[in-house]
Design a protein around this motif. Structure first.
Motif, short mmCIF file in Angstrom:
data_model
loop_
_atom_site.label_atom_id
_atom_site.label_comp_id
_atom_site.label_asym_id
_atom_site.label_seq_id
_atom_site.Cartn_x
_atom_site.Cartn_y
_atom_site.Cartn_z
N ILE A 55 0.76 -0.87 -0.15
CA ILE A 55 0.34 0.24 -0.27
C ILE A 55 0.89 1.15 -0.05
N GLU A 56 0.84 1.81 -0.94
CA GLU A 56 1.80 3.51 -1.01
C GLU A 56 0.78 4.81 -1.95
N VAL A 57 1.57 5.22 -1.44
CA VAL A 57 0.52 5.77 -2.08
C VAL A 57 1.19 7.58 -3.96
N ALA A 58 -0.14 6.82 -4.62
CA ALA A 58 0.59 7.58 -5.90
C ALA A 58 0.62 8.75 -6.08
N TRP A 59 -0.44 9.39 -5.60
CA TRP A 59 -0.64 10.67 -5.37
C TRP A 59 -2.18 10.95 -4.47
N SER A 60 -1.47 12.25 -4.85
CA SER A 60 -2.82 12.63 -3.18
C SER A 60 -2.61 13.85 -3.16
N GLU A 61 -3.89 14.50 -2.90
CA GLU A 61 -4.47 15.95 -2.69
C GLU A 61 -5.09 15.90 -1.12
N LEU A 62 -4.40 15.04 -0.49
CA LEU A 62 -5.23 14.61 1.09
C LEU A 62 -4.46 15.49 1.84
N SER A 63 -4.94 16.01 2.96
CA SER A 63 -4.06 16.42 4.27
C SER A 63 -3.64 15.05 4.66
N ALA A 64 -2.55 15.31 5.89
CA ALA A 64 -1.47 14.20 6.18
C ALA A 64 -2.79 12.94 6.77
N ASP A 65 -3.23 13.83 7.77
CA ASP A 65 -4.63 12.80 8.62
C ASP A 65 -5.43 12.56 8.25
N GLU A 66 -5.96 12.56 6.71
CA GLU A 66 -6.98 12.27 5.77
C GLU A 66 -6.16 10.65 4.84
N GLU A 67 -5.26 11.29 4.88
CA GLU A 67 -3.89 10.45 4.10
C GLU A 67 -3.82 8.87 5.08
N THR A 68 -3.24 9.49 6.25
CA THR A 68 -3.51 8.31 7.22
C THR A 68 -4.75 7.69 7.61
N MET A 69 -5.37 8.31 7.63
CA MET A 69 -7.21 7.58 7.83
C MET A 69 -7.11 6.64 6.86
N ILE A 70 -6.85 7.09 5.59
CA ILE A 70 -8.00 6.10 4.38
C ILE A 70 -6.43 4.95 4.25
N LEU A 71 -5.73 5.39 4.58
CA LEU A 71 -4.07 4.20 4.06
C LEU A 71 -4.69 3.04 5.33
N ASP A 72 -4.49 3.53 6.77
CA ASP A 72 -5.24 2.10 7.59
C ASP A 72 -6.52 2.10 7.41
N ALA A 73 -7.39 2.64 6.92
CA ALA A 73 -8.60 1.78 6.20
C ALA A 73 -8.76 0.93 5.26
N ILE A 74 -7.64 1.11 4.20
CA ILE A 74 -6.87 0.07 3.28
C ILE A 74 -6.48 -0.70 3.97
N GLU A 75 -5.26 -0.65 4.70
CA GLU A 75 -4.59 -1.85 5.17
C GLU A 75 -5.15 -2.24 6.11
N LYS A 76 -6.48 -2.28 6.95
CA LYS A 76 -7.48 -3.03 8.27
C LYS A 76 -9.00 -3.82 6.97
N HIS A 77 -8.82 -3.04 6.12
CA HIS A 77 -9.89 -4.06 4.82
C HIS A 77 -9.24 -4.35 3.84
N TRP A 78 -7.93 -4.72 3.71
CA TRP A 78 -7.55 -5.33 2.34
C TRP A 78 -8.16 -6.24 1.17
N VAL A 79 -8.39 -7.54 2.75
CA VAL A 79 -8.91 -8.83 1.68
C VAL A 79 -10.13 -8.60 1.20
N LEU A 80 -11.11 -7.60 2.44
CA LEU A 80 -12.78 -7.46 1.67
C LEU A 80 -12.85 -6.38 0.43
N LEU A 81 -11.55 -5.42 0.01
CA LEU A 81 -11.57 -4.16 -0.97
C LEU A 81 -11.21 -4.86 -2.06
N ASN A 82 -9.97 -6.78 -1.78
CA ASN A 82 -9.90 -6.74 -3.05
C ASN A 82 -10.64 -7.63 -3.12
N LYS A 83 -11.70 -7.65 -3.30
CA LYS A 83 -13.01 -9.42 -3.18
C LYS A 83 -13.64 -8.14 -4.27
#
Length: 101
Positions: A55-83
């Motif tokens: 998981i890594e950011v290709a590009w972003s216009e998010l704030s650091a807090d928003e980016e961290t929140m979204i990356l954490d959610a993707i990490e937590k739900h990675w298998v489900l999102l891939n499905k």
């Protein structure tokens, strides 16, 4: 656009044409905003490389807090999102998830 999940004021999505890209990724869309790099899309996040979780950011216009929140959610739900992505690319109807931060 294949909407995968809602996370606060963001939509995590993929586009059917993304099936041909080298790396699987998720587009982050800010709901209701017209001021962004590509339409309403405010970030593109790689979620794998060569079939392995990366998981890594290709590009972003998010704030650091928003980016961290979204990356954490993707990490937590990675298998489900891939499905969800597999189902979108297969043309299946999916139920949009609501993720908690």
């Amino acid at each position: 656009m294949g909407k995968l999940a809602f996370l606060l004021c963001f939509i995590l999505s993929v586009y059917p044409a993304d099936v041909n890209e080298n790396r699987r990724h998720i587009h982050v869309v800010r709901r209701g905003s017209k001021k962004s790099h590509r339409g309403n899309t405010v970030a593109k996040i790689w979620i794998e490389e060569n079939g392995e979780k990366k998981i890594e950011v290709a590009w972003s216009e998010l704030s650091a807090d928003e980016e961290t929140m979204i990356l954490d959610a993707i990490e937590k739900h990675w298998v489900l999102l891939n499905k969800q992505i597999d189902d979108v690319f297969a043309g299946k109807k999916i139920k949009i998830l609501t993720l908690k931060k």
